[in-house]
Design an enzyme around this catalytic site. Structure first.
Site, PDB file in Angstrom:
ATOM      1  N   VAL A   1     -15.703  14.245  -4.314  1.00  0.00           N
ATOM      2  CA  VAL A   1     -16.230  15.486  -3.737  1.00  0.00           C
ATOM      3  C   VAL A   1     -16.926  15.247  -2.398  1.00  0.00           C
ATOM      4  O   VAL A   1     -17.623  16.123  -1.899  1.00  0.00           O
ATOM      5  CB  VAL A   1     -17.196  16.171  -4.720  1.00  0.00           C
ATOM      6  CG1 VAL A   1     -16.445  16.665  -5.941  1.00  0.00           C
ATOM      7  CG2 VAL A   1     -18.327  15.232  -5.128  1.00  0.00           C
TER       8      VAL A   1
ATOM      9  N   LYS B   1      -4.202   2.443   1.146  1.00  0.00           N
ATOM     10  CA  LYS B   1      -2.863   2.481   1.744  1.00  0.00           C
ATOM     11  C   LYS B   1      -1.944   1.469   1.067  1.00  0.00           C
ATOM     12  O   LYS B   1      -0.730   1.690   0.962  1.00  0.00           O
ATOM     13  CB  LYS B   1      -2.935   2.204   3.251  1.00  0.00           C
ATOM     14  CG  LYS B   1      -3.846   3.161   4.008  1.00  0.00           C
ATOM     15  CD  LYS B   1      -3.592   4.611   3.653  1.00  0.00           C
ATOM     16  CE  LYS B   1      -4.713   5.527   4.098  1.00  0.00           C
ATOM     17  NZ  LYS B   1      -5.925   5.469   3.294  1.00  0.00           N
TER      18      LYS B   1
ATOM     19  N   GLY C   1     -12.069  17.387  -7.080  1.00  0.00           N
ATOM     20  CA  GLY C   1     -12.104  17.399  -5.622  1.00  0.00           C
ATOM     21  C   GLY C   1     -10.712  17.283  -5.044  1.00  0.00           C
ATOM     22  O   GLY C   1     -10.053  16.253  -5.201  1.00  0.00           O
TER      23      GLY C   1
ATOM     24  N   ALA D   1     -13.264   5.618  10.335  1.00  0.00           N
ATOM     25  CA  ALA D   1     -13.460   4.233  10.781  1.00  0.00           C
ATOM     26  C   ALA D   1     -13.252   4.096  12.285  1.00  0.00           C
ATOM     27  O   ALA D   1     -14.001   3.383  12.964  1.00  0.00           O
ATOM     28  CB  ALA D   1     -12.501   3.304  10.031  1.00  0.00           C
TER      29      ALA D   1
ATOM     30  N   HIS E   1      15.833   8.639  21.092  1.00  0.00           N
ATOM     31  CA  HIS E   1      16.655   9.295  20.066  1.00  0.00           C
ATOM     32  C   HIS E   1      17.406   8.243  19.256  1.00  0.00           C
ATOM     33  O   HIS E   1      17.898   7.272  19.830  1.00  0.00           O
ATOM     34  CB  HIS E   1      17.668  10.228  20.740  1.00  0.00           C
ATOM     35  CG  HIS E   1      18.644  10.853  19.789  1.00  0.00           C
ATOM     36  ND1 HIS E   1      18.309  11.924  18.991  1.00  0.00           N
ATOM     37  CD2 HIS E   1      19.939  10.541  19.494  1.00  0.00           C
ATOM     38  CE1 HIS E   1      19.356  12.262  18.250  1.00  0.00           C
ATOM     39  NE2 HIS E   1      20.360  11.431  18.540  1.00  0.00           N
TER      40      HIS E   1
ATOM     41  N   GLU F   1     -24.801  -8.298   6.626  1.00  0.00           N
ATOM     42  CA  GLU F   1     -24.003  -7.560   5.656  1.00  0.00           C
ATOM     43  C   GLU F   1     -24.346  -8.032   4.249  1.00  0.00           C
ATOM     44  O   GLU F   1     -24.340  -9.228   3.972  1.00  0.00           O
ATOM     45  CB  GLU F   1     -22.506  -7.751   5.921  1.00  0.00           C
ATOM     46  CG  GLU F   1     -21.590  -7.163   4.872  1.00  0.00           C
ATOM     47  CD  GLU F   1     -21.805  -5.673   4.646  1.00  0.00           C
ATOM     48  OE1 GLU F   1     -22.049  -5.291   3.484  1.00  0.00           O
ATOM     49  OE2 GLU F   1     -21.744  -4.895   5.626  1.00  0.00           O
TER      50      GLU F   1
ATOM     51  N   ARG G   1     -18.648  12.134   0.597  1.00  0.00           N
ATOM     52  CA  ARG G   1     -19.377  10.886   0.759  1.00  0.00           C
ATOM     53  C   ARG G   1     -20.753  11.169   1.342  1.00  0.00           C
ATOM     54  O   ARG G   1     -20.934  12.133   2.113  1.00  0.00           O
ATOM     55  CB  ARG G   1     -18.608   9.901   1.656  1.00  0.00           C
ATOM     56  CG  ARG G   1     -17.261   9.487   1.059  1.00  0.00           C
ATOM     57  CD  ARG G   1     -16.585   8.420   1.893  1.00  0.00           C
ATOM     58  NE  ARG G   1     -17.335   7.169   1.915  1.00  0.00           N
ATOM     59  CZ  ARG G   1     -17.267   6.236   0.968  1.00  0.00           C
ATOM     60  NH1 ARG G   1     -16.486   6.410  -0.087  1.00  0.00           N
ATOM     61  NH2 ARG G   1     -17.975   5.118   1.063  1.00  0.00           N
TER      62      ARG G   1
END
Length: 459
Positions: free
Chosen positions: A269, A52, A182, A318, A438, A35, A271
């Protein structure tokens, strides 16, 4: 030059790459993951998780601000303020813990991790530029998991006032005026959050409605909420570039030219797959448009070379990349693992949220739909969020569930039940006769299928 060998070499430690590495290690495969940046890829570092976090902070801020005036709950509060730099630091702390967790999980699986820029020499050899010098790694199997990057518009190149989602999630202060080019899920997720933090937000979308990848029935409640938040929409409108002094976005719509004053312009707009700059093109792999073509084992056209995640095309999610990573690891270990998934959930974290799994209405000839509104659900009422609905698409001949969709507050948490129902081949009766607790939002799933059977109880 330092040299190493392994059975499986993975380029990219995003959700697909690191999951593939962990599963391979669990199966006893000698594995190395490379990486260039931090482990976790776009999702953990500049995508799913940080967005998020921002959405949560914005929701909390908006909730408190809503109590500064008259409200049904009788709660009073003083005008809140937000220190966005501190919010971003909190977000960065979450990202740091998660990326550190990925590194720990790889180590636990006995998978080696190399931080550096990879360059493919051939299908069995990769050279890595590390801080300690170059390393050449030879392998039996190679996995391409390099992900994707924000798509750039020629008329609005990134830099200065023009930002991508990466920079938007790292803003140190709330811009007074944010224009988003976008109207897809990335732009609307971020735009909604920034609007809740107090910015004037404008969305420019080339299509004739927002979220064009979803059907109009699902997006209608989102459009209504955008209007409530004061977000301006310019549909069927094309962005042309910045004004000469860069103080405004120039656009052309149905009523002519527009000049939209903007402190920041966020371009979302789409990836593009990361396939350039690391020697991949030298392999001459078969392509599917701009993406790598793969089979049910995620194998490319070259023996021993696999590809997973965003570089293999839509859906760029993902959880799809993770599932592919597991399949590759198990296939290399000799297990009969293939891509045979019936359901890949898609979640849009707008306000309200959208979830789709399986067939949409009219996708399959002869199918029927049943809709149950959250306005008839007690839990929704107590949460003051009763906009939206749950919808089931089914085969009227055998009651097989073909698709499940929802738009509403917190519906992202329903995606697991939706996917499970399709993977297990559930019928309307299977869901209708399963007791749902419920009071919960999940009751609407049961109610939607009861309605399909003409035995609805609460509508």
């Amino acid at each position: 030059m330092k040299t190493e060998t392994c059975k499986l070499l993975i380029i990219g430690a995003g959700p697909g790459g690191y999951v593939c590495g962990i599963r391979a290690g669990q199966l006893g495969i000698d594995t190395i993951v490379i990486e260039a940046e931090k482990p976790g890829g776009t999702c953990l570092n500049v995508g799913c998780i940080p967005s998020k976090a921002l959405i949560h902070a914005a929701d909390e801020f908006a909730r408190v601000r809503g109590f500064t005036g008259e409200n049904a709950l009788g709660i009073s509060a003083k005008a809140p303020q937000i220190n966005l730099a501190r919010t971003v630091a909190w977000k960065d702390g979450i990202v740091k813990r998660l990326t550190g967790g990925v590194a720990s999980l790889l180590k636990k699986a006995r998978t080696r991790y190399v931080n550096g820029q990879a360059r493919i020499i051939d299908g069995k050899t990769v050279e890595v530029s590390t801080s300690e010098g170059p390393t050449r790694i030879s392998c039996e199997h190679l996995v391409i998991a390099t992900g994707s990057k924000p798509l750039e518009l020629p008329s609005l190149p990134f830099g200065g006032k023009v930002i991508s989602s990466t920079e938007a999630l790292d803003l140190q202060e709330v811009p007074n005026r944010l224009t988003i080019v976008g109207g897809g899920y990335i732009g609307l997720e971020i735009g909604t959050a920034i609007a809740k933090l107090g910015a004037e937000v404008t969305v420019v979308e080339f299509a004739d409605r927002i979220l064009p990848q979803y059907d109009a029935e699902l997006t209608r409640p989102v459009a209504a909420r955008l209007k409530e938040l004061g977000i301006q929409l310019h549909l069927s409108t094309r962005a042309k570039g910045l004004s000469e002094d860069e103080s405004a976005l120039l656009a052309e719509g149905p009523n002519g030219y527009l000049e939209i004053p903007s402190d920041k312009v966020l371009v979302t707009v789409g990836r593009a797959p990361v396939t350039q700059g690391f020697g991949l093109t030298e392999l001459g792999l078969t392509m599917n448009g701009s993406f790598l073509a793969i089979d049910d084992h995620c194998a490319t056209s070259m023996r021993g070379v696999y590809a997973i995640g965003d570089v293999t095309g839509d859906p760029m999610l993902a959880h799809r990349a993770m599932a592919q990573g597991v399949i590759v690891a198990e296939h290399i270990a000799g297990q009969s693992s293939v891509w045979d998934k019936r359901a890949v959930p898609a979640v849009c974290f707008t306000d309200p949220e959208i979830v789709t799994v399986g067939a949409l209405p009219n996708d399959i000839e002869g199918s029927k739909t049943s809709v149950f509104p959250f306005a008839a659900n007690g839990r929704s009422m107590t949460m003051e969020r009763s906009d939206g609905f749950v919808r089931v698409v089914f085969d009227p001949e055998n009651e097989l569930v073909l698709g499940l969709h929802a738009v509403g507050f917190g519906v992202s948490e329903m995606s697991g039940e939706f996917a499970l129902a399709l993977e297990m081949g559930a019928t309307l009766t299977d869901i209708a006769d399963t007791i749902h607790a419920h009071p919960t939002l999940g009751e609407t799933i049961q109610e939607s299928v009861l309605k399909a059977q003409s035995r609805a109880l609460h509508i």
